[in-house]
Each structure stands twice: as C-alpha cells, then as structure tokens.
Write an enzyme that holds these catalytic residues in place. Structure first.
Site, PDB file in Angstrom:
ATOM      1  N   TYR A   9       0.806  -1.223   0.000  1.00  0.00           N
ATOM      2  CA  TYR A   9       0.000   0.000   0.000  1.00  0.00           C
ATOM      3  C   TYR A   9       0.834   1.265   0.000  1.00  0.00           C
ATOM      4  O   TYR A   9       0.304   2.352  -0.105  1.00  0.00           O
ATOM      5  CB  TYR A   9      -0.924   0.028   1.223  1.00  0.00           C
ATOM      6  CG  TYR A   9      -0.177  -0.075   2.533  1.00  0.00           C
ATOM      7  CD1 TYR A   9       0.345   1.055   3.159  1.00  0.00           C
ATOM      8  CD2 TYR A   9       0.036  -1.312   3.127  1.00  0.00           C
ATOM      9  CE1 TYR A   9       1.052   0.956   4.343  1.00  0.00           C
ATOM     10  CE2 TYR A   9       0.731  -1.422   4.310  1.00  0.00           C
ATOM     11  CZ  TYR A   9       1.240  -0.286   4.905  1.00  0.00           C
ATOM     12  OH  TYR A   9       1.946  -0.398   6.076  1.00  0.00           O
ATOM     13  N   GLY A  10       2.123   1.167   0.134  1.00  0.00           N
ATOM     14  CA  GLY A  10       2.955   2.355   0.314  1.00  0.00           C
ATOM     15  C   GLY A  10       4.083   2.455  -0.677  1.00  0.00           C
ATOM     16  O   GLY A  10       3.875   2.407  -1.888  1.00  0.00           O
ATOM     17  N   THR A  11       5.283   2.567  -0.143  1.00  0.00           N
ATOM     18  CA  THR A  11       6.452   2.855  -0.971  1.00  0.00           C
ATOM     19  C   THR A  11       6.872   1.691  -1.861  1.00  0.00           C
ATOM     20  O   THR A  11       7.724   1.871  -2.730  1.00  0.00           O
ATOM     21  CB  THR A  11       7.652   3.279  -0.101  1.00  0.00           C
ATOM     22  OG1 THR A  11       8.055   2.183   0.723  1.00  0.00           O
ATOM     23  CG2 THR A  11       7.301   4.496   0.751  1.00  0.00           C
ATOM     24  N   LEU A  12       6.271   0.518  -1.692  1.00  0.00           N
ATOM     25  CA  LEU A  12       6.581  -0.624  -2.564  1.00  0.00           C
ATOM     26  C   LEU A  12       5.701  -0.661  -3.814  1.00  0.00           C
ATOM     27  O   LEU A  12       5.952  -1.454  -4.722  1.00  0.00           O
ATOM     28  CB  LEU A  12       6.429  -1.945  -1.790  1.00  0.00           C
ATOM     29  CG  LEU A  12       7.454  -2.199  -0.688  1.00  0.00           C
ATOM     30  CD1 LEU A  12       7.113  -3.467   0.076  1.00  0.00           C
ATOM     31  CD2 LEU A  12       8.857  -2.280  -1.259  1.00  0.00           C
ATOM     32  N   GLU A  79      11.055  -4.676   5.267  1.00  0.00           N
ATOM     33  CA  GLU A  79      10.001  -4.035   6.070  1.00  0.00           C
ATOM     34  C   GLU A  79      10.290  -4.087   7.577  1.00  0.00           C
ATOM     35  O   GLU A  79       9.527  -3.542   8.369  1.00  0.00           O
ATOM     36  CB  GLU A  79       8.637  -4.674   5.785  1.00  0.00           C
ATOM     37  CG  GLU A  79       8.141  -4.454   4.362  1.00  0.00           C
ATOM     38  CD  GLU A  79       7.654  -3.032   4.118  1.00  0.00           C
ATOM     39  OE1 GLU A  79       8.035  -2.106   4.845  1.00  0.00           O
ATOM     40  OE2 GLU A  79       6.866  -2.867   3.176  1.00  0.00           O
TER      41      GLU A  79
END
Length: 123
Positions: A9-12, A79
C-alpha cells in the site's frame, strides 16, 4: 516453489521509491484492489503506517503480488518484520471482485506514539 500473495500500500507500489524491491525479487503483479476491511492509514511525511484496528479508517488501495518464499523473506527484512512492520494476513478484494488472502505489513504499534499524525485515505 511455494507462492505467497503480498498486498502493498505504500512505498513498494509501482512508481513509488521502494518499488525496486518488488522488481528485485521478481514479484508478479496480480492486480490492484483494496483491503476488504477498513484500516487506519497514517503518514508522517515519509512513510505510511497501516494500523491493524480493522473497522476504522478506509479500505486501503493495494497492489497484490505473488512472490516466492525467498522473496517473502527479502520483503520481510526490508520491512523490518516483525519489529518495525508486522506481516499479517488480511483479505483483499481485486478490482474484479475476487477476494484473496494476502500478507499485509502493519506497523508494530509498540514502536512509538503515533498521535498527531494525519489519517490518509490512500498513499
């Protein structure tokens, strides 16, 4: 080789600064979707933090990838699982309507106080 489904959901996500990790581990994009449950998503200006209290917040936009066991270990290390983010199972709905059980990285709430951060609908 066993496969795992990971919802990011983010920086990936595609186009975000850490997407190279997904490319490095040869993650195969299954599709886009949202979490089935609503979760609080907070951003501190650099990183998004997803909290595991379902029912509050929003259905979070995700990209769902299929990865090998070895790739999952690499993503876990990236992570900071289980000390920074904790990998947990959550149901996600593809844009086609199909429901999948995916691994999602939730912030380890024992890390620090998140008061004052702003709730985000999407990252």
């Amino acid at each position: 080789m066993p496969k795992n489904l990971v919802a990011v959901y983010g920086t990936l996500k595609t186009g975000k600064p850490n997407h190279y990790v997904m490319e490095l581990v040869s993650a195969q994009l299954i599709g886009e979707g949202k979490t089935v449950e609503k979760y609080p998503l907070i951003a501190d200006g650099r990183l998004p933090y997803l909290f595991g209290q379902n029912g509050a917040g929003h259905r979070v936009a995700v990209e769902i990838y299929e990865v090998s066991d070895e790739a999952l270990r690499v993503i876990d290390r990236f992570e900071g699982h289980p000390n920074f983010y904790e990998r947990k199972s959550a149901k996600c709905e593809l844009s086609s309507g199909e429901i999948l059980d995916c691994f999602v990285y939730f912030i380890n709430q024992k890390r620090k106080d998140f008061s004052g951060f702003r709730l985000r609908k999407n990252y």
